[in-house]
Design an enzyme around this catalytic site. Structure first.
Site, short mmCIF file in Angstrom:
data_model
loop_
_atom_site.label_atom_id
_atom_site.label_comp_id
_atom_site.label_asym_id
_atom_site.label_seq_id
_atom_site.Cartn_x
_atom_site.Cartn_y
_atom_site.Cartn_z
N HIS A 59 -16.47 22.91 -44.00
CA HIS A 59 -15.30 23.50 -43.32
C HIS A 59 -14.56 24.48 -44.23
CE1 HIS A 59 -15.23 20.71 -39.77
NE2 HIS A 59 -15.90 19.95 -40.62
N ASN A 132 -12.76 17.55 -34.46
CA ASN A 132 -13.58 18.73 -34.19
C ASN A 132 -13.36 19.17 -32.75
OD1 ASN A 132 -14.85 19.04 -36.67
ND2 ASN A 132 -16.66 17.86 -36.11
N TYR A 342 -11.71 12.33 -48.07
CA TYR A 342 -10.83 13.51 -48.02
C TYR A 342 -9.85 13.55 -49.18
CZ TYR A 342 -12.92 14.66 -43.60
OH TYR A 342 -13.83 15.01 -42.64
C1 HEM Z 1 -18.51 10.43 -43.18
C2 HEM Z 1 -18.45 11.60 -42.66
C3 HEM Z 1 -17.66 12.73 -43.24
C4 HEM Z 1 -17.33 13.03 -44.52
C5 HEM Z 1 -17.71 12.25 -45.77
C6 HEM Z 1 -16.55 14.25 -44.51
C7 HEM Z 1 -16.06 14.89 -45.62
C8 HEM Z 1 -15.30 16.03 -45.60
C9 HEM Z 1 -14.81 16.70 -46.76
C10 HEM Z 1 -15.03 16.27 -48.21
C11 HEM Z 1 -14.10 17.78 -46.35
C12 HEM Z 1 -13.39 18.81 -47.21
C13 HEM Z 1 -11.97 18.39 -47.39
C14 HEM Z 1 -11.20 19.32 -48.30
O1 HEM Z 1 -11.74 19.82 -49.28
O2 HEM Z 1 -9.98 19.53 -48.03
C15 HEM Z 1 -14.14 17.77 -44.92
C16 HEM Z 1 -13.49 18.68 -44.12
C17 HEM Z 1 -13.35 18.52 -42.76
N1 HEM Z 1 -13.98 17.59 -41.96
FE1 HEM Z 1 -15.16 16.12 -42.59
N2 HEM Z 1 -16.41 14.66 -43.22
C18 HEM Z 1 -17.06 13.76 -42.41
C19 HEM Z 1 -17.14 13.79 -41.05
C20 HEM Z 1 -16.36 14.54 -40.23
C21 HEM Z 1 -16.20 14.36 -38.82
C22 HEM Z 1 -16.89 13.30 -37.99
C23 HEM Z 1 -15.29 15.28 -38.41
C24 HEM Z 1 -14.73 15.54 -37.04
C25 HEM Z 1 -14.79 14.70 -36.06
C26 HEM Z 1 -14.88 16.05 -39.57
C27 HEM Z 1 -13.97 17.06 -39.56
C28 HEM Z 1 -13.57 17.77 -40.67
C29 HEM Z 1 -12.63 18.87 -40.62
C30 HEM Z 1 -11.92 19.40 -39.39
C31 HEM Z 1 -12.50 19.32 -41.93
C32 HEM Z 1 -11.64 20.49 -42.38
C33 HEM Z 1 -10.25 20.00 -42.71
C34 HEM Z 1 -9.38 21.16 -43.11
O3 HEM Z 1 -9.16 22.02 -42.24
O4 HEM Z 1 -8.94 21.20 -44.26
N3 HEM Z 1 -15.55 15.58 -40.65
N4 HEM Z 1 -14.89 16.72 -44.48
#
Ligand code: HEM
Length: 492
Positions: A59, A132, A342
């Protein structure tokens, strides 16, 4: 110097001293080498070298805006969350949209889920709903997430995203079939960020004042209507106007055309969970609306652009672990992993004091902790004591958990998620396929076939496994896809 120039403030160094010359480096003689005493030169070059922070590991590419959430229905029978406590109550929000796989500088108009990360600045602290634009996801156990994302990102050898890796992983992970059927359908490339829905995706817990709890799913239905791009339209737009989505969002807010979403929830009584036909904590499944009809609870409007994209969008942090009283996690194994991932990412990416930046700190209350110091600590606690218990009047715990405890049984172990009576990896993928119109089915097949056909010529096994998942979802789906892929591979 013009009269207007005289009114302008003096340019300074970081330490506030006036700058005499911002155009010419100080040298030893005319045309000679630079002098070390030109500290302005070194300060500028050194600061410039440190302008970037690590981009989000997923993302990375995104756009954000502030807004307002307004409650439109009485949900107090289900949750004691203060910000949801009264019809008409308003809460400031910040929403960041994103794509998943691309790097920070990638194009907006691509086929990828859109992140929908929403921060509510409530009087009980910040509540983050990090979802999402799709109600489901590719996998259902957090332990597979790094492997999954590696297949979406750049191959270690070629440095590009590779069809071999993507389809190898999806073919070997049949639980992805539902989300892939969604992603390669018409909604896979939104026309703008305003014309797509948002979903909390996971199941969350709501707890009411009496301590009863419910399982809920959030839906944010766009009031602008759903609009999408075809693969062909997107390919042109991504090349000619890579910033199309972020500019559209900013400009619509600038002209006062504030995008909004109708917020709905599906609510499941806690007692239903054990016997519901689908595992309610499986992120690859929806709860069909006939089972739990969505009820409208609020309105989200975006009405203010950030003034500084780096400070407010790049440095914004959202964590699924940021709950407020009356809202909590479910046992969804994906969500449980995210509760760790996160905040850990934020400490690495933005630093230990990330929570205290203006976009991230609570706006409707203040943070009162005994944590202190670390890089870029601003001294906000003044001389207050930094330990607890203390007898100096420092902040104290409430002794009231934010959410309800949930009964568990059995032995520890690396268990697969429980399977309910109608669970299979394919049932909801097949249902979604059959819901599509004939035209949409044709575009879905073309989109999928175009990508699957790119798998290396000597890896028919990857192609076969990938197609077999769709075949199991629906015989017609598999048959049409197989024919389309065979045709394309013949031409290569
Ligand atoms: C176990 C599964 C998941 C892991 C380990 C994971 C991990 C991460 C990580 C490390 C980031 C970056 C955060 C940052 O640097 O600020 C991220 C961003 C993000 N993830 Fe996940 N994610 C997972 C599943 C999901 C799922 C299922 C969704 C949605 C239903 C999702 C939605 C998002 C969104 C929207 C962001 C961006 C947040 C922002 O705008 O700063 N992720 N994710």
């Amino acid at each position: 110097m013009t009269a207007q120039d005289e009114l302008r403030p003096t340019l300074t160094t970081e330490a506030g001293a006036p700058v005499a010359d911002n155009q010419n480096t100080e040298t030893a003689g005319i045309g000679g080498p630079a002098l070390i005493q030109d500290q302005l030169l070194f300060e500028k070059l050194a600061h410039f070298n440190r302008e970037r922070i690590p981009e989000r590991v997923v993302h990375a590419r995104g756009a954000g805006a502030y807004g307002t959430f307004t409650v439109t229905a009485d949900v107090t029978p289900y949750t004691r969350a203060t910000f949801l406590g009264e019809i008409g109550k308003q809460t400031e929000t910040f929403l960041r949209f994103s794509t998943v796989a691309g790097n920070l500088g990638s194009a907006d108009a691509v086929r990828d889920p859109r992140g929908f990360a929403l921060k509510f600045y409530t009087e009980d602290g910040n509540y983050d709903l990090v979802g999402n634009n799709t109600p489901v996801f590719f996998i259902k156990d957090a332990i597979k997430f790094p492997d999954f994302i590696h297949t979406q990102k750049r191959d270690p050898y070629t440095g590009s995203q590779e069809a071999d890796n993507v389809w190898d992983f999806w073919g070997l992970s049949p639980e992805s079939t539902h989300q892939v059927t969604w992603l390669f359908g018409d909604r896979g490339i939104p026309a703008t960020l305003r014309h797509t829905n948002g979903y909390g995706s996971h199941t969350y817990q709501w707890q009411n004042e009496a301590g009863e709890y419910f399982w809920v799913k959030y839906h944010f239905k766009t009031d602008q209507g759903i609009k999408n791009l075809t693969s062909e339209e997107a390919a042109v737009l991504a090349g000619t106007d890579p910033d199309s989505h972020q500019r559209d969002l900013r400009e619509s807010i600038e002209r006062g055309d504030f995008p909004s979403w109708t917020v709905q929830v599906q609510i499941m009584p806690a007692a239903d969970a054990a016997t519901y036909r689908f595992n309610p904590f499986d992120l690859t499944k929806v709860w069909p609306h006939a089972d739990y009809p969505p009820i409208e609870i609020g309105k989200l409007e975006l009405n203010r652009n950030p003034e500084n994209v780096f400070a407010e969008v790049e440095q914004s942090i959202f964590s699924p672990s940021h709950f407020v009283p009356g809202i909590g996690p479910s046992p969804d194994k994906m969500l449980q992993g995210r509760l760790f991932a996160y905040a850990d990412a934020h400490r690495y990416r933005v630093g230990i004091n990330a929570d205290h930046l203006p976009v991230n700190r609570p706006h409707a209350t203040e943070a009162r902790t005994n944590s202190r110091d670390g890089y870029l600590y601003d001294g906000r606690h003044g001389k207050a004591k930094n330990y607890e218990p203390n007898s100096f009047g420092g902040p104290v715990q409430t002794s009231r958990p934010l959410w309800s405890s949930v009964p568990v049984t059995g032995a520890t172990g690396t268990h697969e998620a429980p399977s309910h009576s109608e669970d299979s990896d394919f049932v909801q993928a097949g249902n979604l396929y059959r819901l599509y119109s004939e035209d949409e089915k044709a575009r879905l097949i073309a989109n999928l076939a175009g990508f699957i056909a790119k798998v290396s010529a000597d890896r028919d096994d990857i192609v076969e496994r990938a197609i077999d998942n769709f075949r199991q979802a629906d015989a017609d789906y598999g048959q049409r896809l197989e024919a389309a892929v065979r045709e394309l591979r013949k031409q290569q």
